[in-house]
Scaffold this active site. Sequence first.
Site, PDB file in Angstrom:
ATOM      1  N   ASP A  12       1.098  -1.146  -0.343  1.00 41.30           N
ATOM      2  CA  ASP A  12      -0.406  -0.077  -0.060  1.00 41.30           C
ATOM      3  C   ASP A  12       0.871   1.390   0.483  1.00 41.30           C
ATOM      4  O   ASP A  12       1.539   1.895   0.890  1.00 41.30           O
ATOM      5  CB  ASP A  12      -0.931  -0.339   1.055  1.00 41.30           C
ATOM      6  CG  ASP A  12      -1.813   0.974   1.626  1.00 41.30           C
ATOM      7  OD1 ASP A  12      -2.331   1.471   0.111  1.00 41.30           O
ATOM      8  OD2 ASP A  12      -2.043   1.273   2.627  1.00 41.30           O
ATOM      9  N   GLU A  73      -0.963  -0.887  -4.941  1.00 43.90           N
ATOM     10  CA  GLU A  73      -2.221  -0.316  -5.391  1.00 43.90           C
ATOM     11  C   GLU A  73      -1.990   0.389  -6.081  1.00 43.90           C
ATOM     12  O   GLU A  73      -0.818   1.666  -6.226  1.00 43.90           O
ATOM     13  CB  GLU A  73      -2.701   0.356  -3.345  1.00 43.90           C
ATOM     14  CG  GLU A  73      -4.463   1.031  -4.060  1.00 43.90           C
ATOM     15  CD  GLU A  73      -4.522   1.670  -2.842  1.00 43.90           C
ATOM     16  OE1 GLU A  73      -4.224   3.159  -2.431  1.00 43.90           O
ATOM     17  OE2 GLU A  73      -5.148   0.873  -2.089  1.00 43.90           O
ATOM     18  N   ASP A 146      -3.016   0.730   6.840  1.00 39.31           N
ATOM     19  CA  ASP A 146      -2.131   0.779   5.785  1.00 39.31           C
ATOM     20  C   ASP A 146      -1.605  -0.825   5.754  1.00 39.31           C
ATOM     21  O   ASP A 146      -1.370  -1.364   4.403  1.00 39.31           O
ATOM     22  CB  ASP A 146      -0.618   1.316   5.526  1.00 39.31           C
ATOM     23  CG  ASP A 146      -1.409   2.892   6.259  1.00 39.31           C
ATOM     24  OD1 ASP A 146      -1.074   4.029   5.125  1.00 39.31           O
ATOM     25  OD2 ASP A 146      -1.348   3.767   7.621  1.00 39.31           O
TER      26      ASP A 146
END
EC number: 3.1.21.10
Length: 223
Positions: A12, A73, A146
């Site tokens: 992330d 991501e 996260d």
Amino acid sequence: MNHEGLRVMGIDPGLTRCGLSVVQAGRGRTVYPVSVGVVRTPSDAELADRLLRLSQAVGEWMDDYTPDVIAIERVFERGNVSTVMNTAHAVGVLILAAAERGLPVHMYTPSEVKKAISGNGRADKKQMTVMITRILGLAEAPKPADAADALALAVCHCWRAPLLMRTRMTAVDLEHRRRQYQGKLGKAKSTLNARNNAQVTGDAQVRAGHPSQFERPDRADPR
């Protein structure tokens, strides 16, 4: 196609906090957690120093856990321009670290991950955390958010990898068939051209050996 044993590192991306995770695919949709954590860089440090720290930390994870593939991501941010730029810098460093190790990178949008994990592309963070905790059989929810996001990314790729592979194989098969068709078409054209050329040559030879019906025969010498 069986992806059992596939080890995925989910990331992330972020410059202040970067969520990291490693999972391993089991049979079917079973996924086993390997490790999860967060890399932090001080917000008051120079950009170059923060990116270096991030690169080194992520590189150590890649070297220690030896993933087969990286899932990152794909962030679409419409808010603060500075935040967008920092995240973009971080993503670039992460992709570079993977490329240096010859690791393939797959990127997923937040809605793709949410859809894969919860079945709802608009699921909130609380719902996602509950689902990822249940899927991986964790004793407690991963923190901070996260870390949970990084796990969700890794699981998402584990579940989508077979489909991606089938799609890629289909594309390769279609390209192979297209080339075969073009090759056959080229041979057919060559054969047709050769036949046409032979026909033209034969017609020319026939005309050369027989006078035209409009040609007058030579008159006999009156003498």
